[in-house]
Design a protein around this motif. Structure first.
Motif, PDB file in Angstrom:
ATOM      1  N   ILE C 135       0.911  -1.271   0.227  1.00  0.00           N
ATOM      2  CA  ILE C 135      -0.004   0.104   0.011  1.00  0.00           C
ATOM      3  C   ILE C 135       0.678   1.338   0.020  1.00  0.00           C
ATOM      4  N   ILE C 136       1.851   1.374   0.888  1.00  0.00           N
ATOM      5  CA  ILE C 136       2.783   2.395   0.923  1.00  0.00           C
ATOM      6  C   ILE C 136       3.782   2.308  -0.304  1.00  0.00           C
ATOM      7  N   GLY C 137       4.299   1.394  -0.457  1.00  0.00           N
ATOM      8  CA  GLY C 137       5.198   1.096  -1.492  1.00  0.00           C
ATOM      9  C   GLY C 137       4.880   1.340  -2.951  1.00  0.00           C
ATOM     10  N   THR C 138       3.475   1.297  -3.254  1.00  0.00           N
ATOM     11  CA  THR C 138       3.335   1.415  -4.775  1.00  0.00           C
ATOM     12  C   THR C 138       3.370   2.889  -5.031  1.00  0.00           C
ATOM     13  N   PRO C 139       3.164   3.896  -4.245  1.00  0.00           N
ATOM     14  CA  PRO C 139       3.418   5.413  -4.788  1.00  0.00           C
ATOM     15  C   PRO C 139       4.887   5.626  -4.990  1.00  0.00           C
ATOM     16  N   LEU C 140       5.661   4.712  -4.290  1.00  0.00           N
ATOM     17  CA  LEU C 140       7.032   5.107  -4.306  1.00  0.00           C
ATOM     18  C   LEU C 140       7.403   4.389  -5.517  1.00  0.00           C
ATOM     19  N   GLU C 141       6.796   3.345  -6.134  1.00  0.00           N
ATOM     20  CA  GLU C 141       7.172   2.786  -7.345  1.00  0.00           C
ATOM     21  C   GLU C 141       6.764   3.434  -8.522  1.00  0.00           C
ATOM     22  N   VAL C 142       5.411   3.980  -8.408  1.00  0.00           N
ATOM     23  CA  VAL C 142       4.778   4.527  -9.523  1.00  0.00           C
ATOM     24  C   VAL C 142       5.498   5.951  -9.792  1.00  0.00           C
ATOM     25  N   HIS C 143       5.890   6.693  -8.715  1.00  0.00           N
ATOM     26  CA  HIS C 143       6.702   7.923  -8.964  1.00  0.00           C
ATOM     27  C   HIS C 143       8.222   7.656  -9.038  1.00  0.00           C
ATOM     28  N   ASN C 144       8.535   6.412  -8.900  1.00  0.00           N
ATOM     29  CA  ASN C 144       9.984   5.994  -9.007  1.00  0.00           C
ATOM     30  C   ASN C 144      10.881   6.891  -8.117  1.00  0.00           C
ATOM     31  N   LEU C 145      10.612   6.848  -6.817  1.00  0.00           N
ATOM     32  CA  LEU C 145      11.342   7.816  -5.917  1.00  0.00           C
ATOM     33  C   LEU C 145      12.432   7.086  -5.227  1.00  0.00           C
ATOM     34  N   VAL C 146      12.259   5.727  -4.988  1.00  0.00           N
ATOM     35  CA  VAL C 146      13.422   4.919  -4.288  1.00  0.00           C
ATOM     36  C   VAL C 146      13.777   3.877  -5.186  1.00  0.00           C
ATOM     37  N   PRO C 147      15.174   3.693  -5.238  1.00  0.00           N
ATOM     38  CA  PRO C 147      15.508   2.321  -5.741  1.00  0.00           C
ATOM     39  C   PRO C 147      14.739   1.125  -5.333  1.00  0.00           C
ATOM     40  N   LYS C 148      14.770   0.022  -6.054  1.00  0.00           N
ATOM     41  CA  LYS C 148      13.818  -0.833  -5.427  1.00  0.00           C
ATOM     42  C   LYS C 148      14.133  -1.459  -4.335  1.00  0.00           C
ATOM     43  N   ASN C 149      15.497  -1.857  -3.871  1.00  0.00           N
ATOM     44  CA  ASN C 149      16.228  -2.409  -2.955  1.00  0.00           C
ATOM     45  C   ASN C 149      15.696  -1.513  -1.660  1.00  0.00           C
ATOM     46  N   LYS C 150      15.820  -0.394  -1.852  1.00  0.00           N
ATOM     47  CA  LYS C 150      15.906   0.655  -0.661  1.00  0.00           C
ATOM     48  C   LYS C 150      14.063   0.805  -0.163  1.00  0.00           C
ATOM     49  N   ARG C 151      13.234   0.086  -1.149  1.00  0.00           N
ATOM     50  CA  ARG C 151      11.996   0.844  -0.985  1.00  0.00           C
ATOM     51  C   ARG C 151      11.455   0.064   0.402  1.00  0.00           C
ATOM     52  N   LYS C 152      11.684  -1.026   0.834  1.00  0.00           N
ATOM     53  CA  LYS C 152      10.958  -1.590   2.174  1.00  0.00           C
ATOM     54  C   LYS C 152      11.581  -0.532   3.219  1.00  0.00           C
ATOM     55  N   ASP C 153      12.903  -0.066   3.237  1.00  0.00           N
ATOM     56  CA  ASP C 153      13.565   0.701   4.158  1.00  0.00           C
ATOM     57  C   ASP C 153      12.818   1.923   4.447  1.00  0.00           C
ATOM     58  N   ARG C 154      12.323   2.453   3.112  1.00  0.00           N
ATOM     59  CA  ARG C 154      11.644   3.910   3.196  1.00  0.00           C
ATOM     60  C   ARG C 154      10.127   3.653   3.614  1.00  0.00           C
ATOM     61  N   VAL C 155       9.363   2.364   3.446  1.00  0.00           N
ATOM     62  CA  VAL C 155       8.264   2.262   4.023  1.00  0.00           C
ATOM     63  C   VAL C 155       8.162   1.999   5.515  1.00  0.00           C
ATOM     64  N   GLN C 156       9.302   1.661   5.953  1.00  0.00           N
ATOM     65  CA  GLN C 156       9.411   1.257   7.307  1.00  0.00           C
ATOM     66  C   GLN C 156       9.783   2.653   8.072  1.00  0.00           C
ATOM     67  N   GLU C 157      10.363   3.343   7.280  1.00  0.00           N
ATOM     68  CA  GLU C 157      10.752   4.879   7.794  1.00  0.00           C
ATOM     69  C   GLU C 157       9.391   5.655   8.061  1.00  0.00           C
ATOM     70  N   LEU C 158       8.472   5.407   6.744  1.00  0.00           N
ATOM     71  CA  LEU C 158       7.332   6.099   7.002  1.00  0.00           C
ATOM     72  C   LEU C 158       6.317   5.721   8.065  1.00  0.00           C
ATOM     73  N   LEU C 159       6.270   4.510   8.313  1.00  0.00           N
ATOM     74  CA  LEU C 159       5.734   3.864   9.209  1.00  0.00           C
ATOM     75  C   LEU C 159       6.150   4.329  10.807  1.00  0.00           C
ATOM     76  N   GLU C 160       7.296   4.708  10.862  1.00  0.00           N
ATOM     77  CA  GLU C 160       7.873   5.083  12.073  1.00  0.00           C
ATOM     78  C   GLU C 160       7.401   6.587  12.238  1.00  0.00           C
ATOM     79  N   LEU C 161       7.471   7.284  11.166  1.00  0.00           N
ATOM     80  CA  LEU C 161       6.996   8.883  11.102  1.00  0.00           C
ATOM     81  C   LEU C 161       5.523   8.940  11.825  1.00  0.00           C
TER      82      LEU C 161
END
Lengths: 325, 353, 362
Positions: C135-161
């Motif tokens: 759910i949170i990773g899809t917009p990252l993917e669509v807009h190509n914001l974060v390299p694929k291998n970093k995506r989960k880290d970013r999602v976790q960062e957002l969850l923490e936020l």
């Protein structure tokens, strides 16, 4: 309410018109050779031309359509053969007006269908309510189980079995027989009763689970709680509040399923040997008697549209909101 | 509990209409036993408005539905005692409860849209309630109905009685609901979130109406709500519920202006005030408790910011009783804190304004 | 009881006061009409529901604008129009200087990254078959914001936020409570680092204590990330708490817009006053008293046939003939501060509607 009825009638008529156009296109624009069929074995080209002229088949298709539609309303004169309104055309094979043939078959089919609707509505609602009332109890399981079993077997198989065992081998139920209700209402009733019970019971299986789900849903509605909080007794709540709301979706389904049930009536006629419109259509298929088939289709559309109209009106009585939307 | 007199008279001289004692309501489910109400005791006198406040799952609705006997007996376990106007309801026959519904205790529901039968005329639905309890003709019942519709402020009550619920606006429907509630002149009116589904200007109209009607009929009202501001405007008494128990119960002024329970503090801090802006809201951390697995001791202790001030970890071990504490006269509260008044004055009061 | 408190309670200097400011979002004359068929006669007739009927406002970077009003006033429709979830009938929407009112879906792509939505219902706005990571990773993917291998880290960062446990990244929405789901919705909106968030009743489905938690979260994010908000809500307390500026809507139009203190402490439009007067206030129990009780009669008229002239006139105690003939313009009236506009022929300041303890104890 009057406006609602009028609007529904208009809508029904427009559907009917569309059905007539579609029927005409399918049957008379296609690659068919009615004149050849009518001409028989010893046919000469001259005779074919003559027949085509008689039937108006040499005219442009648009003109043929106008003639056909005019015939429905005002009657036609087909090459000297008088065809009174509503003229559904001329049977090539039997050389008589299609209307005559339909006139004989129509009451048979309508009798079967109407009687069937009465039986399966009653049984469907009754058993659906019982199952909902005893939800989760053995009685509920039995009702749902039986209805599932019945719906999982094709109708024509069940009909064959019923015919063979109940009517032929064991003679539990007298063979179906049609007499006009106008001639003798009693024999009309007794002759068709077996068919109605069979046809109605089998079709009700489709509705039992539906009514059950609908009634259970209604039981959880806020307005049932309100009724209870007024101090009404449970029986009054079940009949005056729950049933009325639970039946509404059933009526919708009834309207949607009329066409399918007409199909069931065709099997019924064929298997039980009743000369209704289903049998008429099937016989005409064998002899490529196109005008008859087309006539049956048009009249079938009339039946479906009228039954739908009836259901709509009933629905309007049950749910006051439909008049607006 | 010793034997009660037939109609107990409270100290105020008012007649007691409802006496709930150690009420428990449980629902067996596939996931386990849901303990919706866990030992609730309160009473209500005629002419008073008691607001029962709490969040979803606090047991406020469930306990009031029990007073109306509206729980499906096949799916509910109820124990304790509910004495409504001298009649014990727990264990009473369905017929006894049916007789009391609407005539002695009536209920107004949250969603007037779904609480009326969509296929029946409003007038018929209201008259029906009158006919159940009165041996009169339909015509008399309808006259009474039209009078009631007029009384709750519905214009053209004659014509309106012949209309269907979908022809009413939300506010008008709730007025009709109130007319239905009052048609049999009940002594107790239970209103379950009566204004939650309404817009604020309509809510104000309905609350005014309830206030007026109570003054006129002198009935007792139980108002179930999550909205503390609504409570402040209309209630005499307030009972705050948490995890199926009352945690604080007193007059509106006691509970809302000088609360003594940390959960009440949290609730009050959580409401964004109409008259103050900005800043952080004082919140309650964590989530409401699971009713299948209530925390040990005080159910609120896992979310309480003050449990460390109670020595010996008592909060997680022992359920505090709902009692009148030192310094209070009528208010009851359920907390182990030795000096909640001191904490409130020193630490909480200033954050609530 | 003077208006003196008005000046003192406002310490923040709003971008609005700064004349050189560049609005992030500028909406002009926005209109949305829905056709509805009505079946009262023999043939259906098509009517226009004038859900939003000429609405103009702007939002500066980092600013929050509250849209308040009762059901059917068009506040939710306005929010959806701004994000172009639905197409406007007419009018202009400028985002960051670019006109997006009539832009095609493809041209909206880049805008969609800068503008995000938070929905009211935390139960329906999340796909139940997707994990939080998806759910949170899809917009990252669509807009190509974060390299694929970093995506989960970013999602976790957002969850923490947003205050959720990062370890719950592989859970499904049904494993979360209502408040937590709303946090997931917020994390999804934040994933693309938007500059503007349109929040449609983001806390009204939540319990009081959870509502406060989510409000505090939004407040924190707004400060930390300098987010601008269009905040659609019916709860006047929530709006006062969260919004710098407030627009009051009635039947598809803005009747009054201004800074928070203008609307709550010196409202001039009768409808704003009625709303404030009707809202129950917790402080009543602590002795605060209201000077005046305004109770509106009747219901909101149909948006199919709104009243001529001023739309509020049918329920307004000040209405005169001119109100039926002439539609009042949304403009600055005498006694109003800059940026405080009122659409009324007979505006009048009432400063004592939202009770305040300071006022009564003074």
């Amino acid at each position: 309410m009057l406006v609602y009825i009028l609007r529904r009638v208009l809508l029904g008529l427009s559907v009917l018109l569309a059905a007539i156009v579609a029927t005409f296109c399918i049957f008379f624009l296609g690659p068919s050779d009615p004149a050849g069929a009518l001409c028989g074995r010893q046919c000469t080209p001259d005779r074919i031309v003559q027949i085509e002229k008689d039937l108006g088949l040499n005219k442009p298709k648009t003109e043929q359509f106008v003639t056909y539609t005019k015939g429905l309303v005002a009657g036609n004169d087909l090459g000297g053969k008088k065809c009174d309104a509503p003229c559904l055309g001329w049977s090539y094979v039997q050389n008589r007006p299609v209307t005559d043939m339909v006139k004989q078959a129509f009451p048979v089919t309508v009798s079967i269908v109407i009687g069937g609707i009465v039986v399966y509505s009653t049984l469907g609602i009754l058993f659906g309510m019982i199952a909902a009332r005893f939800r989760g109890k053995p009685l509920d399981r039995v009702i749902v189980g039986v209805s599932q079993f019945v719906t999982s077997i094709p109708y024509f198989v069940l009909a064959q079995l019923f015919f063979l065992y109940a009517m032929v081998y064991y003679g539990l139920i007298p063979r179906a027989k049609y007499t006009s209700i106008l001639d003798n209402p009693f024999t009309w009733f007794t002759g068709l009763l077996g068919i109605w019970l069979f046809y109605g019971t089998v079709l009700s299986a489709n509705y039992v689970r539906y009514v059950r789900a609908s009634m259970i849903d209604v039981q959880n509605q806020d307005y049932i709680r309100t009724a209870r909080s007024k101090g009404l007794g449970e029986r009054k709540i079940a009949i005056s509040h729950a049933l009325r709301a639970g039946i509404a979706p059933f009526l919708t389904l009834l309207g949607l399923a009329v066409a399918a049930e007409l199909g069931g009536a065709i099997f019924t006629e064929r298997i039980f040997g009743l000369q209704g419109m289903g049998n008429l259509a099937l016989t005409s298929f064998d002899t490529s008697d196109l005008p008859v088939i087309a006539g049956v289709v048009v009249v079938g559309a009339v039946i479906i549209v009228s039954l739908n109209l009836l259901v709509d009106l009933l629905y309007g009585l049950v749910d006051p909101r439909v008049k607006l939307s | 509990m010793s034997a009660l007199p037939a109609t107990p008279v409270a100290e105020s001289g008012r007649e007691r209409i409802l006496e709930v004692n150690d009420l428990q309501v449980q629902f067996p489910t596939a996931d386990g036993l849901v303990n919706a109400v866990n030992g609730l005791t309160y009473s209500l006198d005629m002419g008073r408005t008691l607001a029962i406040v709490g969040e979803s799952g606090s047991g406020k609705s469930v306990s009031s539905m029990a007073v109306m006997g509206l729980h499906d007996p096949r799916r509910t376990r109820i124990s304790g005692s509910i004495v409504l106007d001298g009649t014990e309801l727990v264990g009473a026959s369905q017929e006894t409860i049916r007789q009391l519904r609407s005539s002695t205790a009536a209920m107004i529901f949250q969603d007037p849209q779904s609480s009326f039968h969509p296929f029946k005329k409003i007038g018929d639905q209201i008259a029906e309630a009158y006919l159940v309890h009165h041996k009169v003709s339909k015509k008399v019942a309808m006259t009474r109905t039209v009078e009631m519709l007029d009384r709750v402020g519905i214009p053209n009550p004659d014509r309106r009685a012949k209309q269907y619920p979908h022809e009413f606006s939300g506010g008008m429907r709730q007025r009709a609901m109130i007319a239905l509630g009052l048609i049999n002149d009940p002594r107790l009116l239970i209103a379950d979130e009566p204004t939650t589904a309404l817009d604020v200007t309509v809510q104000a109209q309905i609350l005014d109406l309830l206030n007026d009607l109570q003054r006129e009929f002198g009935s007792a009202i139980v108002l179930i709500t999550h909205d503390l501001a609504v409570v402040a405007e209309v209630a005499d008494d307030v009972m705050v519920m948490y995890g199926g128990r009352a945690v604080e119960h007193g007059t509106a002024h006691e509970v809302l202006a000088n609360p003594r329970h940390p959960y009440t503090w949290g609730l009050l801090g959580s409401v964004p005030k109409l008259s103050a802006s900005g800043g952080n809201l004082r919140t309650i951390r964590g989530l409401p408790p699971s009713l299948i697995n209530l925390p040990s001791g005080c159910s609120f202790h896992p979310r309480c910011d003050f449990s460390d001030r109670v020595p010996g970890g008592l909060c997680s071990k022992e359920l505090p009783g709902l009692e009148v504490r030192a310094g209070d006269t009528t208010r009851r509260s359920r907390c182990h804190l030795a000096d909640p008044a001191g904490i409130f004055d020193a630490e909480i009061a200033s954050t609530l304004e | 009881m003077s208006t003196a408190s008005t000046e003192t309670s406002e310490t923040v200097v709003h971008p609005r006061r700064d004349n050189t400011r560049e609005p992030l979002l500028e909406v002009t004359d926005l209109v949305k009409h829905y056709p509805v068929k009505e079946y009262t006669g023999l043939f259906p007739t098509t009517n226009q529901v004038r859900a939003v009927d000429g609405v103009s406002f702007d939002v500066a970077p980092g600013e929050t604008l509250g849209l308040v009003g009762e059901s059917g006033c068009g506040k939710t429709t306005t929010g959806r129009l701004v994000t172009r979830l639905i197409d406007p009938t007419s009018g202009s929407i400028k985002f960051d200087g670019k006109e997006i009112g009539q832009a095609k879906e493809r041209q909206l792509r880049s805008m969609r990254r800068d503008m995000q939505l938070i929905f009211q219902d935390p139960y329906q706005s999340l796909n139940p078959r997707q994990t939080v990571n998806t759910i949170i990773g899809t917009p990252l993917e669509v807009h190509n914001l974060v390299p694929k291998n970093k995506r989960k880290d970013r999602v976790q960062e957002l969850l923490e936020l947003v205050g959720l446990n990062p370890e719950h990244v592989n859970r499904y929405p049904n494993e979360f409570s209502g408040g937590q789901r709303q946090r997931i919705g917020i994390a999804r909106a934040l994933a693309v680092e938007p500059r503007l968030i349109v929040a449609d009743e983001p806390v009204s489905a939540l319990d009081v204590s959870i509502q406060a938690q989510v409000m505090n979260l939004l407040e924190k994010l707004r400060k930390e990330l300098n987010l601008a908000f269009v905040f659609v809500a019916h709860d006047l307390g929530v709006v006062r708490h969260f919004c710098d500026r407030v627009a009051v809507m009635y039947l598809g139009k803005i009747v009054e817009i201004g800074d928070r203190s203008d609307i709550y402490e010196a409202p001039q439009h009768p409808y704003t006053q009625a709303l404030l007067s009707a809202a129950p206030d917790l402080n009543v129990v602590r002795g605060a008293e209201r000077k005046e009780r305004i109770r509106l009669e009747g219901d909101v008229p149909s948006p199919i046939n709104p009243p001529s002239g001023c739309r509020f006139r049918t329920r307004c105690w000040k209405a005169q003939d001119v109100c039926a003939q002439e539609e009042p313009l949304l403009e600055i009236k005498s006694g109003a501060r800059q940026g405080h506009q009122i659409a009324c022929h007979f505006p009048e300041i009432k400063d004592d509607l939202a009770t305040s303890l300071e006022n009564t104890s003074a």
